[in-house]
Design an enzyme around this catalytic site. Structure first.
Site, PDB file in Angstrom:
ATOM      1  N   ASP A 103       0.831  -1.203   0.000  1.00 31.00           N
ATOM      2  CA  ASP A 103       0.000   0.000   0.000  1.00 31.00           C
ATOM      3  C   ASP A 103       0.873   1.263   0.000  1.00 31.00           C
ATOM      4  O   ASP A 103       1.873   1.334   0.728  1.00 31.00           O
ATOM      5  CB  ASP A 103      -0.850  -0.039   1.282  1.00 31.00           C
ATOM      6  CG  ASP A 103      -1.947   1.013   1.318  1.00 31.00           C
ATOM      7  OD1 ASP A 103      -2.815   0.994   0.439  1.00 31.00           O
ATOM      8  OD2 ASP A 103      -1.930   1.852   2.239  1.00 31.00           O
TER       9      ASP A 103
ATOM     10  N   GLU B 250      14.582 -15.405   0.140  1.00 32.04           N
ATOM     11  CA  GLU B 250      14.987 -16.509   1.030  1.00 32.04           C
ATOM     12  C   GLU B 250      13.953 -17.639   1.004  1.00 32.04           C
ATOM     13  O   GLU B 250      14.216 -18.740   1.459  1.00 32.04           O
ATOM     14  CB  GLU B 250      15.084 -16.023   2.479  1.00 32.04           C
ATOM     15  CG  GLU B 250      16.304 -15.204   2.789  1.00 32.04           C
ATOM     16  CD  GLU B 250      16.203 -14.652   4.203  1.00 32.04           C
ATOM     17  OE1 GLU B 250      15.573 -15.301   5.072  1.00 32.04           O
ATOM     18  OE2 GLU B 250      16.740 -13.554   4.430  1.00 32.04           O
TER      19      GLU B 250
HETATM   20  C1  NOJ Z   1      -4.475   2.904  -0.808  1.00 34.55           C
HETATM   21  C2  NOJ Z   1      -5.593   1.963  -0.512  1.00 34.55           C
HETATM   22  O1  NOJ Z   1      -5.897   1.230  -1.651  1.00 34.55           O
HETATM   23  C3  NOJ Z   1      -6.732   2.809  -0.024  1.00 34.55           C
HETATM   24  O2  NOJ Z   1      -7.928   2.086   0.060  1.00 34.55           O
HETATM   25  C4  NOJ Z   1      -6.349   3.408   1.287  1.00 34.55           C
HETATM   26  O3  NOJ Z   1      -7.361   4.296   1.718  1.00 34.55           O
HETATM   27  C5  NOJ Z   1      -5.042   4.180   1.189  1.00 34.55           C
HETATM   28  N1  NOJ Z   1      -4.052   3.496   0.410  1.00 34.55           N
HETATM   29  C6  NOJ Z   1      -4.474   4.425   2.559  1.00 34.55           C
HETATM   30  O4  NOJ Z   1      -4.007   3.236   3.119  1.00 34.55           O
END
Ligand code: NOJ
Length: 572
Positions: A224, A282
């Protein structure tokens, strides 16, 4: 002209060994756990619900599933605010349920990718609670980005950054004695404090988290905000607008999802991925990472998939191009140029849990427009046109070499819920923008499994955490299964052909220079996507393998109507 006789200039991308690592050509299905299937009956999807429906995904013919976060979380951002990275939230089940899901997926031949949220934790994470309780300058505070405020009494935020969800990116704390204290940074909601990736303890902890899930057998991670973890030293002011989904005015960008501020795409992030790569390497079994990085131009994005970093990066430029022939053609070409230069696959995507579904976006009067949600009073998409284009776009995507992501429900042709009542909305972006942005709830509505069941079969009690549009009954999985011409059967046929024809590891040669017709050969299959207004003739005697909608012309000399994609057998 036969394909072998084509000039080299037409060759955009070379075929590769289909026996190479799975992630180079896999189709990966995104499961958004709270909206996929509910086994407990509380109206929120859960892990046992996913496990029970994995057969659907095996039957559909995908190679892997990616699960959005199911970890312990107060759910301030639907689980992207993680309070414990090693626990399953009771809403979704238990760790044993996660193990059972992984085991069942593997039995069915499906790989499992889990979400990793390293840019920020929940404010309810023990680290953040300890930081609040500790003094400024303490090691506890150093795991996050705490700063004194500006102004005479520290009453102004440390810099001018805005949160991606609206409002300021800083929140002031209150000291134990009740006086106002330092500020902390949160690029997203105030309940999602950013971690300080300069702190070695943070780095060590995430390597352990990776190992925790790798040891449980996961095949990879979707990372993310992969472009956001390292901030420019000194946290300088920036007058740009931080965004996850809006455009950029950078002329160099292919379509506009770039983020060039001091909080994004800093060189320092790559060191983190190199370290993680050594951890993954790994383990046996080609474990992989995919970057969620809204970075442009594509050559910058390709830096995330250099040979010693991540394996894939979502191609949001492709998603952002919408239904626009010249733009899509440019993105396809630029993507192969950029990724081939580093030896990485291109990773196509049209929808996810953050964007209006492509069946709705492409039904807007401007089919390249990407609003952050659609609600009552907004322009409503033309559902029929949107679906026609969406099916054509999906067949175009699945005909491209590389890897592709499918967001749950797109195989049913689902549109967004575009008339959700505002009082039902949960996305923090809706609240932080004072309702100016509708937010992402419309693409997160629980899936329709059975057209005649209460709650369309999402849950045994009929409960659904968001209401489903009545028209979804017709789109339910059971109504489409076995129905010739249904979107579900189109996806299933496309995935089967993609596998048997080895298209994921295939090549790409343009066969036409018309900017509104994307006509290319991938191995022995010719894909023709008509993004223009006029019907496109196919050579006489063409063998049609699959089409996204009814064709025109005659059986002997078929034509491809507007907003239609066809796969045909290449003529020798
Ligand atoms: C991207 C994620 O896909 C989204 O749903 C989220 O709100 C933001 N990152 C923050 O984590």
């Amino acid at each position: 002209m036969t394909i072998d006789a084509l000039p080299d200039a037409a060759l955009v991308h070379r075929a590769e060994d289909p026996a190479g690592p799975w992630w180079r050509h896999a189709v990966i299905y995104q499961v958004y756990p709270r909206s996929f299937a509910d086994a407990s009956g509380d109206g929120v999807g859960d892990l046992p619900g996913v496990t029970a429906r994995l057969d659907h995904l095996a039957e559909l013919g995908v190679d892997a599933v990616w699960l959005s976060p199911f970890y312990r979380s107060p759910q301030a951002d639907a689980g992207y605010d993680v309070a414990d990275y090693r626990e399953v939230d009771p809403l979704f089940g238990t760790l044993a349920d996660a193990d059972a899901l992984i085991a069942r997926a593997h039995e069915l031949g499906l790989r499992v990718v889990v979400d990793l949220v390293p840019n920020h934790t929940s404010d309810e994470h023990v680290w953040f609670q300890a930081a609040l309780a500790a003094a400024p300058g303490s090691p506890e505070r150093d795991r996050y980005v705490f700063r004194d405020g500006r102004g005479e009494h520290g009453e102004l935020p440390p810099n001018n950054w805005g949160s991606i969800f609206g409002g300021p990116a800083w929140t002031r704390t209150t000291d134990p004695d009740g006086t106002p204290g330092q500020w902390y940074l949160h690029l997203f909601d105030s309940k999602q404090p950013d971690l300080n990736w300069e702190n070695p303890e943070v780095r060590a902890e995430f390597e352990q988290i990776l190992r925790f899930w790798l040891d449980r057998g996961v095949d990879g991670f979707r990372v993310d905000v992969a472009h956001g973890m390292v901030k420019q030293a000194g946290l300088p002011d920036w007058d740009g607008h931080v965004t996850m989904i809006e455009g950029t005015d950078d002329a160099d960008a292919v379509s506009g999802s770039g983020n060039h501020g001091p909080m994004f795409d800093q060189d320092g992030v790559h060191e983190i991925y190199r370290a993680w790569r050594t951890v993954l390497d790994e383990y046996d079994g080609d474990r992989a990472m995919v970057a969620e990085a809204w970075v442009e131009p594509l050559s910058r994005l390709a830096r995330y998939v250099r040979p010693d970093e991540m394996h894939q990066a979502f191609n949001f430029a492709f998603l952002a191009a919408g239904w626009d022939g010249p733009a899509l053609r440019r993105v396809v070409e630029a993507s192969f140029v950029a990724n081939d230069a580093v030896g990485a696959p291109t990773t196509w995507v049209l929808s996810n849990h953050d964007t209006v579904r492509h069946a709705s976006r492409m039904g807007l009067s401007d089919p390249t427009h990407r609003p952050n949600g659609i609600g009552q009073g907004d322009e409503q998409p033309d559902a029929e046109l949107g679906l026609r284009r969406a099916r054509a776009a999906s067949l175009l995507m699945l005909g491209l070499p590389g890897s592709a992501y499918v967001y749950q429900g797109e195989e049913l042709g689902l549109p967004d819920h575009t008339a959700l009542e505002d009082h039902l909305r949960q996305d923090p972006a809706f609240f932080r923008t004072g309702g100016v942005e509708r937010g992402r709830d419309g693409c997160r509505v629980p899936l329709p499994w059975e057209g005649d069941a209460p709650g369309l079969g999402f849950s045994p009690t009929g409960a659904t955490w968001l209401p489903q549009p009545a028209e979804w009954a017709e789109l339910a999985a059971d109504r489409q299964r076995g129905q010739a011409g249904s979107t579900y059967e189109m996806y299933r046929a496309a995935l089967a052909l993609r596998r048997s024809e080895q298209l994921g590891a295939g090549d790409l040669r343009w066969l036409d220079e018309d900017p509104h017709v994307l006509r290319f050969a991938n191995r022995d299959v010719v894909v023709v996507a008509n993004l223009g207004e006029d019907e496109v003739a196919l050579p006489e005697g063409t063998e049609v393998l699959l089409a996204s909608g009814p064709l025109g012309g005659t059986a002997q000399a078929p034509t491809v109507p507007a907003a239609t994609t066809v796969w045909t057998r290449a003529q020798a």
